[in-house]
Scaffold this active site. Structure first.
Site, PDB file in Angstrom:
ATOM      1  N   ASP A   1      36.746  33.789  43.090  1.00  0.00           N
ATOM      2  CA  ASP A   1      35.679  33.697  42.090  1.00  0.00           C
ATOM      3  C   ASP A   1      34.365  33.422  42.831  1.00  0.00           C
ATOM      4  O   ASP A   1      33.799  34.340  43.415  1.00  0.00           O
ATOM      5  CB  ASP A   1      36.079  32.596  41.093  1.00  0.00           C
TER       6      ASP A   1
ATOM      7  N   LYS B   1      48.030  25.472  41.820  1.00  0.00           N
ATOM      8  CA  LYS B   1      49.317  25.974  41.387  1.00  0.00           C
ATOM      9  C   LYS B   1      49.209  27.442  41.012  1.00  0.00           C
ATOM     10  O   LYS B   1      50.205  28.119  40.802  1.00  0.00           O
ATOM     11  CB  LYS B   1      49.782  25.190  40.155  1.00  0.00           C
ATOM     12  N   GLY B   2      47.977  27.919  40.908  1.00  0.00           N
ATOM     13  CA  GLY B   2      47.738  29.247  40.339  1.00  0.00           C
ATOM     14  C   GLY B   2      48.411  30.395  41.066  1.00  0.00           C
ATOM     15  O   GLY B   2      48.753  31.406  40.465  1.00  0.00           O
TER      16      GLY B   2
ATOM     17  N   GLU C   1      46.184  33.580  47.104  1.00  0.00           N
ATOM     18  CA  GLU C   1      45.404  32.938  46.039  1.00  0.00           C
ATOM     19  C   GLU C   1      45.436  33.811  44.789  1.00  0.00           C
ATOM     20  O   GLU C   1      45.529  35.037  44.875  1.00  0.00           O
ATOM     21  CB  GLU C   1      43.968  32.726  46.555  1.00  0.00           C
ATOM     22  N   ASP C   2      45.371  33.161  43.635  1.00  0.00           N
ATOM     23  CA  ASP C   2      45.385  33.927  42.390  1.00  0.00           C
ATOM     24  C   ASP C   2      44.098  34.724  42.208  1.00  0.00           C
ATOM     25  O   ASP C   2      44.125  35.902  41.873  1.00  0.00           O
ATOM     26  CB  ASP C   2      45.636  33.001  41.172  1.00  0.00           C
TER      27      ASP C   2
ATOM     28  N   ARG D   1      49.914  29.422  32.130  1.00  0.00           N
ATOM     29  CA  ARG D   1      50.356  29.949  33.428  1.00  0.00           C
ATOM     30  C   ARG D   1      51.565  30.870  33.277  1.00  0.00           C
ATOM     31  O   ARG D   1      51.784  31.752  34.078  1.00  0.00           O
ATOM     32  CB  ARG D   1      50.747  28.797  34.370  1.00  0.00           C
TER      33      ARG D   1
ATOM     34  N   PHE E   1      36.854  34.813  31.812  1.00  0.00           N
ATOM     35  CA  PHE E   1      37.832  33.807  32.190  1.00  0.00           C
ATOM     36  C   PHE E   1      39.217  34.303  31.810  1.00  0.00           C
ATOM     37  O   PHE E   1      39.463  34.650  30.656  1.00  0.00           O
ATOM     38  CB  PHE E   1      37.544  32.466  31.512  1.00  0.00           C
ATOM     39  N   VAL E   2      40.109  34.374  32.815  1.00  0.00           N
ATOM     40  CA  VAL E   2      41.436  34.946  32.560  1.00  0.00           C
ATOM     41  C   VAL E   2      42.543  33.913  32.764  1.00  0.00           C
ATOM     42  O   VAL E   2      42.396  32.970  33.550  1.00  0.00           O
ATOM     43  CB  VAL E   2      41.701  36.184  33.455  1.00  0.00           C
TER      44      VAL E   2
HETATM   45  P1  IMP Z   1      36.415  29.810  43.506  1.00  0.00           P
HETATM   46  O1  IMP Z   1      36.425  28.626  44.430  1.00  0.00           O
HETATM   47  O2  IMP Z   1      35.257  29.761  42.544  1.00  0.00           O
HETATM   48  O3  IMP Z   1      36.532  31.140  44.202  1.00  0.00           O
HETATM   49  O4  IMP Z   1      37.613  29.628  42.531  1.00  0.00           O
HETATM   50  C1  IMP Z   1      38.894  29.851  42.840  1.00  0.00           C
HETATM   51  C2  IMP Z   1      39.764  29.075  41.891  1.00  0.00           C
HETATM   52  O5  IMP Z   1      39.161  28.938  40.604  1.00  0.00           O
HETATM   53  C3  IMP Z   1      41.044  29.814  41.635  1.00  0.00           C
HETATM   54  O6  IMP Z   1      42.030  29.318  42.488  1.00  0.00           O
HETATM   55  C4  IMP Z   1      41.377  29.497  40.211  1.00  0.00           C
HETATM   56  O7  IMP Z   1      42.209  28.369  40.179  1.00  0.00           O
HETATM   57  C5  IMP Z   1      40.083  29.142  39.574  1.00  0.00           C
HETATM   58  N1  IMP Z   1      39.561  30.225  38.711  1.00  0.00           N
HETATM   59  C6  IMP Z   1      38.491  31.011  38.924  1.00  0.00           C
HETATM   60  N2  IMP Z   1      38.323  31.888  37.930  1.00  0.00           N
HETATM   61  C7  IMP Z   1      39.335  31.655  37.073  1.00  0.00           C
HETATM   62  C8  IMP Z   1      39.735  32.281  35.844  1.00  0.00           C
HETATM   63  O8  IMP Z   1      39.130  33.241  35.322  1.00  0.00           O
HETATM   64  N3  IMP Z   1      40.837  31.772  35.257  1.00  0.00           N
HETATM   65  C9  IMP Z   1      41.558  30.735  35.775  1.00  0.00           C
HETATM   66  N4  IMP Z   1      41.216  30.140  36.920  1.00  0.00           N
HETATM   67  C10 IMP Z   1      40.122  30.595  37.568  1.00  0.00           C
HETATM   68 MG    MG Z   2      43.799  28.226  41.878  1.00  0.00          MG
END
Ligand code: IMP
Ligand code: MG
Length: 198
Positions: free
Chosen positions: A121, A61-62, A117-118, A183, A170-171
């Site tokens: 990471d 949902k981000g 994508e938000d 959110r 973490f944001v």
């Molecule tokens: P990745 O698969 O590790 O790249 O993570 C991507 C997903 O992790 C994003 O769609 C977010 O939902 C979540 N995410 C990663 N870092 C954060 C953060 O700092 N705050 C909130 N959600 C995060």
């Molecule tokens: Mg997300």
């Protein structure tokens, strides 16, 4: 003061709503900085796809708030779709496993996909989704990510339209959550907590 007035004041200053175990929210990116950056990204996308149609695929949902704002500054023929993957649950750490919870509603064959994508990471989510969507044989596939935590990357993936590179914090806010909360904060804030939240 009414509940609504009180809630608006909390939001405006990015102070934490009354949630247990939250110590502090610190503004990292203001709504003005975000709006300016989203406008820049929209201009770039508009230029890059001039004369073409695009499908904006939001990762639920981000990415919803980012997608809503980005879509309105893209001056192209555009449609929306949404996809969902397994989330972090109530933890700040990636489980390491990505599971598709909701696929797109339409075939993406021959389409110009912009995966919205938000945050990028570890890169596990977008690597998984990219592979999944390339299976549709789109005409093109680009990634728009508002935030990028480059130092956390585990997969060799990069965003084509990236808003801000941010440190390993973490944001929350502007669509990003912790255990589904925050959110709706209009600014992006660093969340400092003990870890799990009930
Ligand atoms: P990745 O698969 O590790 O790249 O993570 C991507 C997903 O992790 C994003 O769609 C977010 O939902 C979540 N995410 C990663 N870092 C954060 C953060 O700092 N705050 C909130 N959600 C995060
Ligand atoms: Mg997300």
């Amino acid at each position: 003061m009414s509940f609504f007035r009180r809630f608006s004041t909390i939001q405006a200053s990015c102070k934490p709503p009354p949630v247990r175990h939250v110590d502090r929210l610190k503004v990292l990116l203001t709504r003005e900085q975000i709006a300016k950056k989203v406008a820049d990204l929209g201009d770039r996308i508009t230029r890059d796809f001039e004369g073409e149609s695009v499908v904006l695929i939001g990762v639920l949902k981000g990415a919803t708030i980012f997608l809503a704002d980005l879509a309105r500054v893209i001056r192209l023929d555009a449609t929306f779709d949404f996809i969902a993957v397994s989330s972090y649950g109530n933890s700040k750490e990636h489980s390491g496993e990505v599971k598709l919870m909701k696929d797109v509603d339409h075939s993406m064959r021959g389409k110009n996909i912009i995966l919205v994508e938000d945050i990028l990471d570890t890169g596990l989510t977008l690597t998984f989704l990219k592979r999944q969507l390339l299976g549709h044989q789109p005409k093109s596939l680009k990634i728009a990510a508002l935030l990028d935590k480059v130092s956390r990357r585990q997969e060799p993936i990069h965003g084509d339209y990236v808003g801000f590179e941010i440190p390993d914090e973490f944001v929350v806010g502007y669509g990003l959550d912790f255990a589904e909360r925050f959110r709706n904060l209009p600014d992006i804030c660093i969340l400092e907590t003990g870890g799990e939240m009930s």
